[in-house]
Each structure stands twice: as C-alpha cells, then as structure tokens.
Scaffold this motif. Structure first.
Motif, mmCIF file in Angstrom:
data_model
loop_
_atom_site.group_PDB
_atom_site.id
_atom_site.type_symbol
_atom_site.label_atom_id
_atom_site.label_comp_id
_atom_site.label_asym_id
_atom_site.label_seq_id
_atom_site.Cartn_x
_atom_site.Cartn_y
_atom_site.Cartn_z
ATOM 1 N N THR A 194 -4.890 7.321 -10.240
ATOM 2 C CA THR A 194 -6.088 7.821 -9.645
ATOM 3 C C THR A 194 -7.120 8.017 -10.603
ATOM 4 O O THR A 194 -8.275 8.807 -10.236
ATOM 5 C CB THR A 194 -5.627 9.284 -9.229
ATOM 6 O OG1 THR A 194 -4.966 10.049 -9.992
ATOM 7 C CG2 THR A 194 -4.619 9.258 -7.790
ATOM 8 N N ASP B 184 -5.430 1.883 -1.923
ATOM 9 C CA ASP B 184 -4.874 2.537 -0.972
ATOM 10 C C ASP B 184 -5.752 2.690 0.200
ATOM 11 O O ASP B 184 -6.850 3.216 -0.118
ATOM 12 C CB ASP B 184 -4.388 3.850 -1.523
ATOM 13 C CG ASP B 184 -3.688 4.790 -0.471
ATOM 14 O OD1 ASP B 184 -3.790 4.554 0.883
ATOM 15 O OD2 ASP B 184 -2.909 5.774 -0.785
ATOM 16 N N VAL B 185 -5.320 1.920 1.380
ATOM 17 C CA VAL B 185 -6.447 1.980 2.597
ATOM 18 C C VAL B 185 -6.734 3.223 3.043
ATOM 19 O O VAL B 185 -7.632 3.225 3.720
ATOM 20 C CB VAL B 185 -5.845 0.838 3.431
ATOM 21 C CG1 VAL B 185 -5.981 -0.658 3.175
ATOM 22 C CG2 VAL B 185 -4.361 1.221 4.057
ATOM 23 N N ARG B 186 -5.716 4.286 2.839
ATOM 24 C CA ARG B 186 -5.598 5.695 3.296
ATOM 25 C C ARG B 186 -6.679 6.710 2.339
ATOM 26 O O ARG B 186 -7.015 7.598 3.049
ATOM 27 C CB ARG B 186 -4.559 6.265 3.708
ATOM 28 C CG ARG B 186 -4.010 5.410 5.031
ATOM 29 C CD ARG B 186 -2.386 5.936 5.236
ATOM 30 N NE ARG B 186 -1.581 4.897 5.262
ATOM 31 C CZ ARG B 186 -0.402 4.824 4.383
ATOM 32 N NH1 ARG B 186 -0.154 5.960 4.086
ATOM 33 N NH2 ARG B 186 0.144 3.731 4.245
ATOM 34 N N ASP B 187 -6.554 6.226 1.071
ATOM 35 C CA ASP B 187 -7.353 7.106 0.239
ATOM 36 C C ASP B 187 -8.110 6.025 -0.794
ATOM 37 O O ASP B 187 -7.348 5.803 -1.705
ATOM 38 C CB ASP B 187 -6.080 8.079 -0.360
ATOM 39 C CG ASP B 187 -6.759 9.163 -1.413
ATOM 40 O OD1 ASP B 187 -7.989 8.819 -1.819
ATOM 41 O OD2 ASP B 187 -6.055 9.759 -1.898
ATOM 42 N N GLU B 188 -9.237 6.113 -0.838
ATOM 43 C CA GLU B 188 -9.984 5.487 -1.890
ATOM 44 C C GLU B 188 -9.990 5.640 -3.312
ATOM 45 O O GLU B 188 -10.048 5.029 -4.142
ATOM 46 C CB GLU B 188 -11.547 5.051 -1.347
ATOM 47 C CG GLU B 188 -11.533 4.372 -0.115
ATOM 48 C CD GLU B 188 -12.939 4.248 0.228
ATOM 49 O OE1 GLU B 188 -13.822 4.510 -0.715
ATOM 50 O OE2 GLU B 188 -13.385 4.000 1.688
ATOM 51 N N ARG C 9 -7.135 6.406 -4.745
ATOM 52 C CA ARG C 9 -5.900 6.095 -5.189
ATOM 53 C C ARG C 9 -5.739 4.406 -5.180
ATOM 54 O O ARG C 9 -6.190 3.929 -4.254
ATOM 55 C CB ARG C 9 -4.605 6.598 -4.664
ATOM 56 C CG ARG C 9 -4.752 8.114 -4.635
ATOM 57 C CD ARG C 9 -3.658 8.902 -3.957
ATOM 58 N NE ARG C 9 -2.810 7.841 -2.884
ATOM 59 C CZ ARG C 9 -1.472 8.102 -2.660
ATOM 60 N NH1 ARG C 9 -0.894 9.179 -3.172
ATOM 61 N NH2 ARG C 9 -0.945 7.437 -1.656
ATOM 62 N N ARG C 10 -4.985 3.949 -6.088
ATOM 63 C CA ARG C 10 -4.713 2.508 -5.950
ATOM 64 C C ARG C 10 -3.274 2.294 -6.712
ATOM 65 O O ARG C 10 -3.096 2.863 -7.699
ATOM 66 C CB ARG C 10 -5.842 1.633 -6.422
ATOM 67 C CG ARG C 10 -6.074 1.840 -7.948
ATOM 68 C CD ARG C 10 -7.252 1.006 -8.276
ATOM 69 N NE ARG C 10 -7.778 1.441 -9.523
ATOM 70 C CZ ARG C 10 -7.387 0.924 -10.560
ATOM 71 N NH1 ARG C 10 -7.304 -0.354 -10.643
ATOM 72 N NH2 ARG C 10 -7.964 1.444 -11.885
ATOM 73 N N ALA D 188 5.803 -1.241 5.968
ATOM 74 C CA ALA D 188 4.722 -0.054 6.505
ATOM 75 C C ALA D 188 4.965 0.491 8.086
ATOM 76 O O ALA D 188 4.578 1.351 8.452
ATOM 77 C CB ALA D 188 3.339 -0.478 6.473
#
Length: 161
Positions: A55, A118-122, A124-125, A160
């Motif tokens: 993050t 992370d497609v739900r939270d930019e 985070r990766r 998923a």
C-alpha cells in the motif's frame, strides 16, 4: 512457516520439476517451492514464489532493490547484473556465494517481480516475487524452463468465486 500469496494464481510446472513444502526445504518466506531433482549435484536448483500486499506506492524496481538488500543482510556482498523494467514487472539477475554444507557455492538468481493491482482498492496491489536459484551451469540449462513457467502464471479466476 510458509506464507500465502496475497492473490490466488495458477500455473503449470515444466517437466522435471517437483513441488515441495516450503518449510521442509528451508524456504519459510515462500508460498510455493519447486525443485529440479535432476540438478542436485551439490545444489538443487529451485523456483520459489512469494508475495505481499503493498500500500506504500513503491515501484516494482524499489521492491526488487528491497529483495537485494535482504540478500545482502543475510549473505554480505551480492552482485546485481542485468535489470529490466516493464509496465508492471521487473526482472534482475543476482549473483552470490552462499555457504552450503560448509563450502562456498556460487549461485545465480533470476528474480521476477509482478505487480497486480487490487481492482477493488486502487491504493493496494499485490507484488509477487518469483525466483529461479541455480548454480551458473544449472542456470544455463534451466532458464528456458523458468521462462516457460513464467508464461503459465495467471490469476486464478476460479478462486474469486
């Protein structure tokens, strides 16, 4: 204790490679280990996969530099060779000498770092670290297997659901 990956992936091992429990082969930071038993003349070539959720905004090149720093803390001097940066990946070749059974053994690593947002939270990766470790002679024989292995890595869409 072996770790888990921050994202589910799937892949196929090339012929001649066998998976092994990370804790049993001395790779507690890894989530996955594959060994090449046919290369066991003093050192068994291996592939490890580990990863973490980031993050902090560090680039994959910075994550790669962190990996080199970890090796230096554990081994002392390491030599970083060719580096290559792509859009969401980074590769580097690292040479080092490690003590194995009381004798120094020269090893080469091809380290590959893959970033997956992370497609739900930019903010985070996931960053995966995939490493081939081998002696120089083994490396020449096995780098093609490793490259073929890398091409099979993909997100596990079924996980998923």
């Amino acid at each position: 204790m072996a770790t888990t990956l921050p994202v589910p992936i799937e892949f196929s091992l090339p012929d001649g490679w066998l998976s092994a429990p990370p804790d049993e082969v001395g790779a507690p930071r890894a989530a996955f280990v594959a060994l090449h038993p046919g290369s066991a003349a003093g050192f068994t070539a291996n592939v490890t996969i580990s990863g973490e959720l980031r993050t902090d905004g560090a680039t994959v090149a910075e994550v790669a530099a962190e990996a080199v720093a970890r090796l230096e803390r554990g081994l002392g001097a390491v030599e970083v060779g060719r580096r290559n940066e792509l859009e969401s990946a980074f590769t580097q070749v690292v040479r080092m000498t490690v003590p194995i059974d009381g004798r120094p053994v020269e090893l080469v690593q091809l380290q590959v770092f893959l970033a997956m947002p992370d497609v739900r939270d930019e903010s985070r990766r996931a960053v995966l670290e995939i490493v081939l470790s081998a002696t120089p002679a083994q490396f020449e024989q096995l780098v093609g297997d490793f490259q073929a292995f890398l091409k099979t890595i993909r997100p596990d869409e079924g996980a998923a659901r």
